[in-house]
Design an enzyme around this catalytic site. Structure first.
Site, PDB file in Angstrom:
ATOM      1  N   ASP A 295       3.218   6.864  -1.760  1.00  0.00           N
ATOM      2  CA  ASP A 295       1.994   6.800  -2.540  1.00  0.00           C
ATOM      3  C   ASP A 295       2.289   7.492  -3.880  1.00  0.00           C
ATOM      4  OD1 ASP A 295      -0.513   6.263  -3.467  1.00  0.00           O
ATOM      5  OD2 ASP A 295      -1.544   6.938  -1.678  1.00  0.00           O
TER       6      ASP A 295
HETATM    7  C1  NOJ Z   1      -3.027   6.159  -4.965  1.00  0.00           C
HETATM    8  C2  NOJ Z   1      -3.718   5.477  -3.819  1.00  0.00           C
HETATM    9  O1  NOJ Z   1      -3.759   6.340  -2.698  1.00  0.00           O
HETATM   10  C3  NOJ Z   1      -3.057   4.192  -3.416  1.00  0.00           C
HETATM   11  O2  NOJ Z   1      -3.806   3.582  -2.426  1.00  0.00           O
HETATM   12  C4  NOJ Z   1      -2.906   3.302  -4.612  1.00  0.00           C
HETATM   13  O3  NOJ Z   1      -2.339   2.065  -4.246  1.00  0.00           O
HETATM   14  C5  NOJ Z   1      -2.031   4.015  -5.635  1.00  0.00           C
HETATM   15  N1  NOJ Z   1      -2.675   5.245  -6.036  1.00  0.00           N
HETATM   16  C6  NOJ Z   1      -1.790   3.166  -6.866  1.00  0.00           C
HETATM   17  O4  NOJ Z   1      -2.944   3.075  -7.592  1.00  0.00           O
END
Ligand code: NOJ
Length: 758
Positions: A295
């Protein structure tokens, strides 16, 4: 002992993978036999790559636009792409911009194309209902179609990878990201995971309208303690396997091309550096061949977790644990080459990660034509087309849940002379798109259809709409109450639009107080006091609490956030052009104190039998145990009768099946859809089982007076669970069958016995 053996087996797999890299490569080639040509191409390319170029493939940067996390990059991204130091970009979209980045990749030594990832969560430009709303449809075809349209638009706009579906189970509406998932139940969540993965990936990677799906967040992110986003997760292995993992396994089986790990730690180990999750379970036991992206910055965040001392150790922990790509963290690019050179990380680990990523680039057809998703003409005709909007409207219709309809107040007549439209969300447009809608500049304000416009579109000039905002969403100002009451007094019917603004549920939007915000419920009280027929529409991203309204408003429609076509779809339901069919995918609490609340709880040794007798019972002395609205609940304008339950047998063994059939009749005057739900209960087991578990459901459309026979099949898979040794198995004994219209509205019951297989 068997648990130990299983753990031992998994650890051996891990050790083999880490230390016997060449053997792993060999195994990988063997398992890719059906795609041998691609595997060979990947190997040939790998031979040509320097270590730095390999690590470049594991590096993902965010463009500087539309950041959804802290930007860590400082350099010139385009230059780095030209140097072969980047494998993927997120947060750049549109064929024109994407072409610029891809052109830079074509100037790198090996011309390896980039992957372009984006959060296409509920629609691309045409915005569909938020995922939790779509889950309320219990309509797998509709949910799949929504993902299909989203993918079609995104792919036409240059994107080849969506960071969806989020398949995190959540039983805590304080957690803002509950809006992004499918609710509380592993079975429903798994079916929806399958529908979404298949919808995004369409006819398979390589099709021009398919994007890679990404099952996220692996794992148990939805179990954040106290519902606070990014918080630690501490759950038993049993809960992990029974509740949180099934939708991920379903996503693997449905062919999800990628996985994303998660921000949370799980029982002391951050998911991003968690070998048990990523290597042992995902890539080991489940044989997953796709790749895992971290993430946003979650590799580096392991320093904050206190799991590693610095970025170097973060990179080492993540790659060792099976995290293949670093999203906007700069840990891999800055540290992996040196870690390999020093012998701290085996090159086999890097090769395995690069292989997985290159494999997908080949499957997407990017090596044949890196610009195949960059057709600007196609983009113009596909994105935000009228056809897509029509589909979004239909999915939005199916996503609303009718919570209350005293004396059949709804549907409203189209001949009303004056309707008062009251509340801070009555004219709201942007809020209709909900959280995780991509920003589209001006069209965020113009495109979405407000409730006001939807009703206007439906009724034309024959009806006067009296509008009063009444109050804001989240402050204490009551100055607008008087005008609102005046409007109500003049009207035949009042429709109120209350709830959350688009940014009150979503990432980093946890709330400790999940009552309808501000003074909105006081406004409802003031309007109710006029005695006018009152319909309350509640909009938001999570189950909200509104006990006074639930007790006193005659009609309540839970609309969530419905997307671009929200207003039209709401008007369709209000005026009877669509008969609501949604059922809640998550329990609605009466108070925050009941959280976590879910229908599939355990009996306990002192179960509450009668709400009046709480003494020495598992109960609250100041609150009922039951939710305000139960999982699976939702009304229709018509009514359904369940009858004639028949079982093909009263006993079965592991190899047999029991066929269940019953009659479902539409007993009202409207055509409508019913979601018939099958729950089972294993009465006695070596590990206690929930009082009921959803095992199947079907959505049926019936005309007035029409009857259909519904069939469900029970096989041993529906009866199995993880026994004391954590082995998935069945145990003989009695089972209760419960069939109904909601988890708390069971209409038919019976029992059967599972007998031991000899
Ligand atoms: C953080 C989020 O937890 C995730 O779900 C997302 O895809 C990414 N940021 C990219 O925006």
């Amino acid at each position: 002992m068997l648990v130990f053996i299983r753990m031992l087996k998994l650890s051996i797999t891990t050790i083999l993978l880490i230390w016997l890299g060449s053997l792993t490569c060999f195994a990988q080639q063997n398992t890719l036999d059906s795609q041998a040509p691609i595997a060979q191409k990947v190997d040939q390319l790998l031979l040509k790559m320097t270590l730095e170029e390999k690590v470049g493939q594991l590096n993902q940067y965010a463009s500087y636009k539309n950041a959804t996390g802290p930007i860590n990059s400082t350099g010139n991204i385009v230059d780095e792409i030209k140097q072969g130091r980047v494998g993927s970009i997120l947060k750049v979209n549109g064929t024109v911009d994407i072409r610029i980045y891809q052109q830079a990749a074509m100037q790198s030594r090996l011309k390896i194309p980039l992957l372009f990832g984006e959060d296409v969560i509920h629609g691309y430009h045409t915005t569909f209902p938020i995922p939790l709303a779509e889950a309320s449809s219990w309509d797998m075809a509709a949910i799949g179609l929504s993902a299909r349209i989203a993918a079609t638009e995104a792919a036409a706009s240059g994107i080849n990878w969506t960071f969806a579906p989020m398949v995190d189970i959540s039983r805590d509406p304080r957690w803002g990201r509950i809006m992004e998932g499918a609710g509380e139940d592993p079975y429903l969540g798994s079916q929806i995971a399958i529908a979404r993965v298949k919808g995004f990936q369409g006819n398979g990677l390589g099709s021009l309208d398919a994007v890679m799906a990404c099952a996220k967040h692996f794992a148990a992110y939805g179990a954040a303690i106290a519902g606070r986003d990014y918080n630690s997760v501490d759950i038993s292995d049993r809960t992990l396997w029974e509740v949180y993992l099934p939708p991920f396994k379903a996503a693997v089986d449905a062919g999800a091309a990628t996985f994303m790990n998660s921000f949370n730690e799980l029982n002391g180990i951050p998911a991003t550096g968690n070998t048990y999750l990523q290597r042992d379970i995902l890539k080991g036991q489940w044989g997953y061949k796709g790749f895992v992206v971290s993430d946003w910055g979650s590799i580096t965040e392991m320093i904050n977790h206190g799991f590693v001392a610095d970025k170097r150790h973060a990179a080492m922990a993540a790659i060792t644990a099976g995290c293949d790509m670093d999203m906007e963290g700069r840990s891999y690019i800055d540290n992996l080459p040196q870690l390999v050179k020093s012998g701290a990380v085996s090159v086999a680990l890097i090769d395995d990660a690069v292989r997985r990523i290159l494999q997908k680039k080949f499957e997407l057809g990017l090596f044949d034509d890196p610009f195949r998703f960059c057709n600007t003409e196609r983009e113009k005709t596909v994105v935000n087309s009228p056809e897509n909007k029509a589909i979004a409207r239909s999915v939005a219709q199916k996503s609303m849940v009718l919570l209350k309809n005293d004396n059949q107040l709804l549907p409203l007549s189209k001949n009303l002379k004056q309707i008062a439209l009251i509340g801070p969300l009555a004219k709201a447009k942007k809020d209709m798109r909900g959280f995780w809608a991509l920003p589209w500049g001006e069209s965020d304000e113009t495109d979405p259809v407000s409730l006001y416009e939807g009703i206007q579109n439906k009724l034309g000039n024959n009806t006067t709409l009296l509008y009063a905002k009444g109050c804001n969403i989240d402050d204490t100002v009551r100055a607008g109450f008087a005008d609102a009451v005046k409007a109500a007094q003049q009207a035949d019917v009042v429709v109120m639009a209350v709830g959350e603004a688009f940014d009150m549920s979503g990432e980093a939007k946890s709330r400790a107080n999940i009552h309808i915000p501000g003074v909105q419920e006081d406004l409802i009280k003031a309007i109710r006091a006029t005695g006018k027929p009152l319909v309350v529409l509640v909009m938001g991203g999570r189950p909200l609490i509104f006990n006074w309204t639930a007790d006193h408003a005659p009609a309540i429609l839970y609309t969530w956030w419905l997307g671009t076509e929200a207003g039209n779809a709401m008007a369709d339901v209000l005026f009877g052009d669509y008969n609501p069919s949604g059922k809640l995918p998550v329990s609605f609490p009466r108070s925050e104190g009941q959280i976590p609340i879910y229908y599939s709880y355990k009996s306990t040794g002192r179960p509450l039998i009668s709400p009046a007798d709480v003494v020495y019972k598992s109960a609250y002395i100041d609150q009922l145990n039951t939710p305000r609205y139960a999982f699976g609940y939702g009304l229709s304008y018509t009514s359904f009768k369940y009858s004639d339950l028949k079982l093909s047998a009263k006993t079965m063994n592991d190899k047999q099946k029991i066929l269940i059939s019953f009659a479902l009749t539409n007993t009202g005057k409207y055509a409508g859809e019913e979601v018939a739900q099958l729950y089972l209960h294993d009465r006695v087991a070596s590990v206690t089982r929930p009082v009921k578990e959803l095992k199947d459901f079907i959505k049926v459309n019936l005309k007035p007076s029409e009857t259909c026979v519904v069939n469900f099949e029970i096989d041993s898979k529906k009866l199995a669970f993880y026994n004391q040794k954590m082995i998935w198995s069945t145990e003989p004994g009695m089972f209760d069958i419960m069939i109904g219209s909601a988890s708390d509205d069971i209409r038919l019951t019976d029992t059967f016995q599972l007998i031991k297989t000899q």
